[in-house]
Design an enzyme around this catalytic site. Structure first.
Site, PDB file in Angstrom:
ATOM      1  CD  GLN A 145      -3.377  -4.749   7.175  1.00  0.00           C
ATOM      2  OE1 GLN A 145      -3.325  -3.719   5.996  1.00  0.00           O
ATOM      3  NE2 GLN A 145      -3.706  -6.095   6.213  1.00  0.00           N
ATOM      4  CE  LYS A 186      -3.789  -2.224   2.308  1.00  0.00           C
ATOM      5  NZ  LYS A 186      -4.595  -2.681   3.691  1.00  0.00           N
ATOM      6  CG  ASP A 244      -9.102  -0.249   5.433  1.00  0.00           C
ATOM      7  OD1 ASP A 244      -8.729  -0.654   3.537  1.00  0.00           O
ATOM      8  OD2 ASP A 244      -8.472  -1.136   5.695  1.00  0.00           O
TER       9      ASP A 244
END
Ligand code: NAD
Length: 292
Positions: free
Chosen positions: A96, A52, A119
């Site tokens: 994460q 990412k 997200d």
């Protein structure tokens, strides 16, 4: 059979994102900025976060990573989230997953300002998605929508069977495919671990979206000839044959299913690469003030 090529589509869309990021820099005087928080040393998480960050640099975004070891308390993490929420120089914040057992992922998800939740996991974004309002769509389903669109896959009126009902993939995917939009307008069946007669249900599908987390779960005898196959699974197995020391497998038995399908995503080289594009698109939308 034709490939839904995540490598080709993701590279193409990243070029467009890079051009738009340059526009943001010209207007705002700064780059779009994504912050990631990583807790612990899980091998998969390390790889995903590194990818990412690398992709942010590639398209001209700024990226920052805050690392904590497993012993970090829930409170410390929540305080860091509060601090980043208030920072007007940050457009997107991701934590994460998975997190260590002593940290509640729901609390963490809800603590992120929904306007920075790139997200797309926050209940406000999920609720807005349900109602077709401006929102961050969860990155993986968003990536899948983009690859379907790129290849102009027909979806209206089709039977779509989603296997797996997770909050981050299966459930939002089922909502998106049923929406009155393109891609969408499918008749959707959401299946899961308690579903009976799964094979019979999947055999009815024109479009199969597999998000289970079990190598080769979808076999050729479950697939109607000509079906479109989206394989979300990322199953890592150690391997002495690869440089990285592991090999990735999808949830679909690619070798035997591909010849029966009309279109199929490979693993790797499919949905995983599109997920990154979903995240970048959301971060760009945030920097432009599209989500408020
Ligand atoms: P999860 O583990 O949260 O959920 C798995 C789902 O599969 C559950 O809803 C469960 O009900 C269902 N399931 C389990 N056994 C089943 C069975 N026998 N029959 C029918 N359904 C069954 O999974 P997740 O987070 O959605 O991830 C699924 C897979 O996708 C994993 O391999 C994960 O690594 C991968 N993933 C990939 C990406 C990407 O970018 N490509 C992103 C997220 C997740």
């Amino acid at each position: 059979m034709q490939l839904l090529d995540g490598k080709y589509v993701s590279e193409k869309l990243k070029e467009e994102i890079a051009a738009e990021a340059a526009g943001v820099l010209a207007t705002l005087g700064r780059k779009p900025h994504l912050v990631a928080i990583l807790v612990g040393n899980d091998g998969g998480s390390e790889t995903y976060v590194a990818s990412k960050m690398r992709n942010c640099e590639k398209v001209g975004f700024k990226s920052s990573l805050f690392r904590y070891d497993d012993s970090v308390t829930e409170n410390e993490l929540l305080e860091k989230i509060d601090e980043i929420n208030k920072d007007s120089g940050v457009d997107g914040l991701i934590v994460q997953l998975p997190l260590p057992k002593h940290i509640d992922p729901e609390k963490v998800t809800e603590r992120i300002d929904y306007r920075k939740d790139v997200d797309g996991f926050h209940p406000v974004n999920l609720g807005r998605m349900m109602r077709n309002l401006p929102c961050f769509i969860p990155a993986t389903p968003y990536g899948i929508m983009m690859i379907l669109e790129e290849y102009k896959i027909e979806t209206a009126g089709k039977n779509c069977v989603v296997i797996g009902r997770s909050n981050i993939v299966g459930s939002p995917m089922s909502i998106l495919m049923a929406r009155n939009a393109y891609p969408g307008n499918c008749t959707v069946t959401l299946t899961h671990s308690r579903t009976q007669n799964l094979k019979e249900i999947v055999l009815q599908a024109d479009i199969i979206i597999a998000a289970i987390g079990k190598k080769n779960f979808v076999t050729a005898d479950m697939v109607k000839p000509g079906a479109v196959i989206i394989d979300v699974g990322i199953n890592r197995e150690t391997s002495e044959k690869t440089k990285s020391g592991y090999k990735l497998y999808g949830d679909v038995d690619f070798e035997n299913v591909a010849p029966k399908s009309s279109w199929i995503t490979p693993v790797p080289g499919g949905v995983g690469l599109m997920t990154i594009v979903g995240l970048l698109k959301n971060t760009l939308a945030s920097a432009r003030g599209n989500i408020y």
